[in-house]
Design a protein around this motif. Structure first.
Motif, short mmCIF file in Angstrom:
data_model
loop_
_atom_site.label_atom_id
_atom_site.label_comp_id
_atom_site.label_asym_id
_atom_site.label_seq_id
_atom_site.Cartn_x
_atom_site.Cartn_y
_atom_site.Cartn_z
N GLU A 17 53.55 49.61 -4.88
CA GLU A 17 53.48 49.09 -5.73
C GLU A 17 55.48 48.91 -5.67
O GLU A 17 56.15 47.96 -6.64
N ALA A 18 56.23 49.01 -4.52
CA ALA A 18 57.71 48.83 -4.93
C ALA A 18 58.11 47.43 -4.76
O ALA A 18 57.31 46.27 -4.26
N LYS A 19 58.90 46.90 -5.91
CA LYS A 19 59.51 45.77 -5.79
C LYS A 19 60.99 45.28 -5.58
O LYS A 19 60.76 44.50 -5.30
N SER A 20 61.59 45.97 -4.82
CA SER A 20 62.82 45.90 -4.33
C SER A 20 63.54 46.75 -3.35
O SER A 20 62.58 48.06 -2.98
N ILE A 21 64.38 46.35 -2.73
CA ILE A 21 64.59 47.55 -1.79
C ILE A 21 65.49 48.33 -2.21
O ILE A 21 65.28 49.88 -1.63
N SER A 67 63.00 44.33 2.79
CA SER A 67 63.50 43.82 2.94
C SER A 67 62.90 42.88 1.06
O SER A 67 61.40 44.30 0.88
N ASP A 68 63.26 42.44 0.34
CA ASP A 68 63.25 41.97 -0.79
C ASP A 68 63.67 40.12 -1.38
O ASP A 68 63.25 40.15 -0.58
N VAL A 69 61.89 39.98 -2.00
CA VAL A 69 62.17 39.05 -2.32
C VAL A 69 63.32 37.98 -3.37
O VAL A 69 63.40 36.86 -3.23
N ALA A 122 48.57 43.41 -1.35
CA ALA A 122 49.64 43.68 0.41
C ALA A 122 48.91 43.75 1.15
O ALA A 122 47.54 43.41 0.91
N VAL A 123 49.49 43.31 2.83
CA VAL A 123 48.60 43.01 3.68
C VAL A 123 49.59 43.78 4.72
O VAL A 123 50.68 43.70 4.88
N GLY A 124 49.26 44.49 5.70
CA GLY A 124 49.44 45.56 7.09
C GLY A 124 48.48 45.20 7.44
O GLY A 124 47.34 45.89 7.90
N THR A 155 53.63 50.02 7.59
CA THR A 155 54.43 48.44 7.73
C THR A 155 54.03 47.18 7.57
O THR A 155 52.47 47.09 7.46
N GLY A 156 54.24 46.06 6.73
CA GLY A 156 53.92 45.23 6.65
C GLY A 156 54.35 44.47 5.44
O GLY A 156 55.62 44.16 4.75
N ARG A 157 53.27 44.20 4.53
CA ARG A 157 54.83 43.45 3.05
C ARG A 157 53.29 43.31 1.56
O ARG A 157 52.22 43.56 1.88
N ASN A 158 53.88 43.96 0.69
CA ASN A 158 53.34 43.32 -0.81
C ASN A 158 54.63 41.65 -1.14
O ASN A 158 54.93 40.55 -1.00
N GLN A 159 53.44 41.61 -2.35
CA GLN A 159 54.56 40.11 -2.74
C GLN A 159 55.73 40.35 -3.69
O GLN A 159 56.13 39.32 -3.36
N PHE A 160 56.26 41.58 -3.19
CA PHE A 160 57.99 41.40 -3.87
C PHE A 160 58.14 42.10 -2.32
O PHE A 160 60.09 41.88 -2.07
N VAL A 161 57.85 42.72 -1.25
CA VAL A 161 58.99 43.19 -0.31
C VAL A 161 58.26 43.46 0.76
O VAL A 161 56.99 43.02 0.88
#
Length: 796
Positions: free
Chosen positions: A418-422, A442-444, A294-296, A307-313
């Motif tokens: 660790e969220a993976k979806s909206i 949003s999500d991937v 994650a980065v933000g 605010t930012g993102r991880n690899q999924f959202v």
């Protein structure tokens, strides 16, 4: 003599350079090598890029968050200690009398006490998560005293161990300053007294959601104001809590895959805060474990990222302005002043005593004592007892705040890493009771969504009312699954700009305090006109300065100015204006100053000066409504009482133009080409140690011309003071998270990572922010290592 002078200048420069190098070294931290940290379960590596952005690599989540707490203490110790002093009502002990009113308000509202109560309800997982952060912070203050920032010694602050309740208190504080509706409630009363009920009702806030299909519903029609006592009009003054972030706003939007270049969503966010005091409120960080990437950015004292993102959202925030506070007129028992009437019974006021220390070098021990007694009802503290609140009423006025009644077992934000979806994010946001935000995410897999957070009461009476019983006023709280929000709309994008997002047929009262809709209108215009948007398009929209407010009113101005020979010049300037608030625009300068004079003339002689300034500083209250009034031909607000004639709208526009021309000529001369918006609209970045006077620019970040205004997406909000205008809240962070890009997000903050004066990272991103450039905040571990300028190993 020339040689002597040259040698003297060189020696002086060398001396100053030596002093600066000493201060940099004195106020530095260890960025390389190895640090022993016994609280860790396994080694952790911290990289920093050239701008000081920290990237943490840990083998487990516990060590990840512990290290984040350690880094916050290393980089933002002074800032966090000031937050704690503010929240706990201890500012006066550090800065003297200037902090007393703030201390009184914090003690009366009891933010720290409420947070301690809330912390007792947290479940094991949430408490453990917060404890990791606390342990990291405390490890720094107990083992790295030689690195303490010089700012602490200047204010004689001795850091104390952090507690879990302190982290809860910081979130309570953020939630409190986001709740702005109480200002409007008291302003309603004051305007009723000054203008009369009929005219004051015409000025009620107009809230517009451009996405609603049904007719616009006014604040008055939606407010559910019943059982209001006539005596309410005796209230004088406006209840305000001084904060380090006095005003706030923000934009966020997200485009679905069908509306994005690539196959995944693209999300943007630019929180609008008063970030003039360096290094600013945001702390950029990357967080990595085998399961988390994650980065933000986060706020010091808030673990993870906000605010930012991880690899999924990805996720971004704006202020939602949910109304979580109400004021009540309390009846004192005429037979016993220690009791108040609550429905059919009388109840004793709860009374507590608070001792506030005030720094005073002439007093024994260096402090004076200030004692206050706080009365509390079943609804909350009686704020009218304390002059600091400036609520003058012959009957007690109490404040009820939803967050003071929170019993939730989690703060919600901890799930973001660790969220993976909206769907995961939506459930997490529904757990957030304390923060009043509009999240867009949003999500991937292509999902996009919006959800409002915070605890909002279901009301059965008005905002300022005579209580009957505690049960008949608030009927519980809006169910979280029914808070404003939507997923995957047909238009393939979502966005919020602090405007009214309440949908058609919404069954609950949510708020009447919203931003005018012009920023959202511009985002909607830009996004809807394009088939697809790239990440660069998103960045361009963040920087967009088209003024839809100016576009709406300028034709009215021109039609009036064309009628008078002496205002033709301004009519020509406005006719040539493209409605862009850019640095070289003369039309922007003329429009904004004219608009201020026009609004002032509508209320001058009708309101006392102090009430006029209060009104003008609450633009969300009046701007949308006065625009509607200005588009009508007649209004009692157009007339100036002291003249013999009845003025029209055009009369006021012409008068505003004449005053604008005279003032701009006095400021910049008669050559209108010099009336550029950048000369008139600036921002000054300062050090917390020196905010005005000699050496301000040297210690801070200097004064800079900035584009935009209060109603442009690239925000530059200012107070109405006749100009030149000082931008006070603006895009403190800009971010585009392209879910197609697994290497980085595009982002920048208007400051840096370190809160240490003279540190290289004190304002390391400011120059890029001024140039409107983005920097890569890395999501790719390989890119972090490739661009690493410092590496430190933390070992158990």
């Amino acid at each position: 003599m020339k040689k002597i002078l040259t040698v003297s200048v060189i020696m002086l420069a060398m001396g100053l350079a030596g002093v600066l190098l000493y201060l940099i070294d004195k106020n530095g931290t260890q960025l390389d090598g190895e640090i022993s940290l016994s609280i860790l379960d396994a080694p952790v590596t911290v990289h920093r890029d050239e701008h000081g952005i920290t990237y943490v690599f840990a083998t487990n989540k516990a060590d990840l968050i512990r290290t984040q707490g350690f880094l916050i203490a290393q980089d933002r110790l002074f800032q966090v200690e000031l937050y704690r002093a503010l929240i706990e009502g201890r500012l006066a002990s550090l800065i003297g009398d200037s902090g007393l009113n703030s201390d009184v308000k914090m003690r009366v509202v009891n933010l720290a006490g409420n947070a301690k109560r809330h912390a007792s309800f947290l479940d094991k997982d949430e408490r453990e998560y917060l404890k990791w952060y606390v342990d990291g912070y405390n490890a720094y203050i107990s083992t790295r005293k030689s690195e303490y920032p010089i700012e602490l010694s200047l204010l004689k602050i001795e850091p104390r161990p952090l507690k879990v309740s302190d982290l809860v208190a910081i979130q309570h504080y953020i939630g409190f300053v986001h709740s702005k509706n109480y200002d409007d409630e008291i302003l309603d009363l004051k305007l009723n007294t000054a203008l009369g009920q009929s005219l004051a009702q015409q000025l009620q806030p107009l809230n517009i959601n451009p996405d609603r299909e049904k007719a616009v519903i006014s604040a008055t029609e939606r407010s559910l104001q019943v059982s209001i006592r006539p005596e309410r009009n005796v209230i004088e003054g406006v209840f305000r809590i001084p904060t380090s972030i006095p005003e706030m706003g923000s934009n966020n939007w997200v485009t679905a895959p069908e509306k994005s270049v690539g196959t995944r969503p693209i999300l943007s966010n630019d929180p609008h805060l008063d970030a003039r005091i360096l290094p600013g409120p945001w702390y950029p960080i990357g967080l990595f474990t085998p399961d988390i990437k994650a980065v933000g950015a986060s706020i010091p004292g808030l673990p993870g990222i906000l605010t930012g993102r991880n690899q999924f959202v990805s996720f971004g925030v704006t202020n939602a302005y949910g109304d979580s506070q109400d004021l009540y007129i309390e009846d004192v028992d005429q037979l016993d002043s220690a009791r108040y009437i609550d429905g059919e019974k009388t109840v004793a006021f709860q009374v507590r005593t608070e001792l506030i220390l005030i720094k005073d070098e002439e007093a024994d021990g260096g402090f004076r004592e200030h004692v206050i007694k706080i009365r509390t009802t079943e609804r909350g503290p009686v704020i009218s007892d304390h002059p600091a609140f400036k609520v003058d009423s012959p009957t007690p006025i109490s404040l009820r705040w939803a967050v003071s009644e929170v019993t939730s077992p989690t703060l919600g934000v901890s799930a973001f890493l660790e969220a993976k979806s909206i769907e995961d994010l939506d459930l997490a946001i529904q757990e957030i009771d304390v923060l009043y935000f509009n999240f867009v995410f949003s999500d991937v897999d292509g999902g996009i969504a919006h959800r409002s957070s915070g605890l909002i009461p279901i009301r059965s009476s008005g905002a300022i009312a005579k209580p009957t019983t505690i049960d008949t006023d608030w009927q519980g709280f809006i169910p979280k699954r029914e808070m404003p929000g939507q997923k995957n709309p047909a238009k393939k994008w979502l966005g919020t700009s602090n405007h009214d997002v309440i949908p058609d047929n919404y069954p609950y009262f949510y708020s009447t305090h919203f931003s005018p809709y012009y920023r959202y209108q511009r985002a909607k215009e830009f996004i809807s006109s394009r088939e697809k948007l790239s990440a660069n398009d998103h960045w361009a929209l963040i920087l967009d300065v088209k003024n839809k407010h100016g576009e709406r009113l300028t034709p009215l101005f021109i039609s009036a100015l064309d009628l008078e020979p002496d205002t033709n010049e301004l009519a020509e300037i406005l006719s040539a204006w493209d409605f862009e608030d850019d640095l070289d625009s003369v039309g922007a300068t003329v429009f904004h100053l004219m608009h201020e004079h026009l609004i002032r003339q509508m209320f001058t002689e009708k309101l006392p000066q102090d009430l006029l300034e209060t009104l003008l500083n609450n633009r969300y209250y009046w701007l949308q409504r006065t625009d509607q009034i200005l588009n009508s031909l007649e209004s009692a607000l157009f007339d100036i009482p002291s003249t013999e004639r009845i003025e029209t709208r055009n009369d006021l526009i012409v008068l505003a133009a004449r005053r604008t021309h005279a003032e701009l000529t006095e400021m910049f001369g008669s050559n209108t080409n010099k009336w550029k918006w950048g000369k008139f609209h600036t921002v000054t970045f300062v050090s917390p140690l020196k905010q005005d006077g000699f050496a301000t620019d040297w210690l801070g970040g200097g004064t800079h011309e900035v584009p935009g205004s209060g109603e442009t997406l690239n925000r530059g909000q200012y107070k109405l003071n006749g100009g030149p205008y000082e931008s006070q809240w603006f895009s403190s962070m800009r971010m585009v998270a392209d879910m197609n890009d697994n290497e980085k997000i595009m982002a920048v903050v208007s400051g840096g990572n370190s809160a240490r004066q003279f540190h290289p990272h004190f304002k390391s991103q400011l120059n890029s922010w001024i140039k409107q450039e983005w920097l890569p905040w890395w999501l790719s571990e390989d890119k972090v290592i490739e661009h690493s300028h410092h590496k430190v190993s933390l070992v158990p």
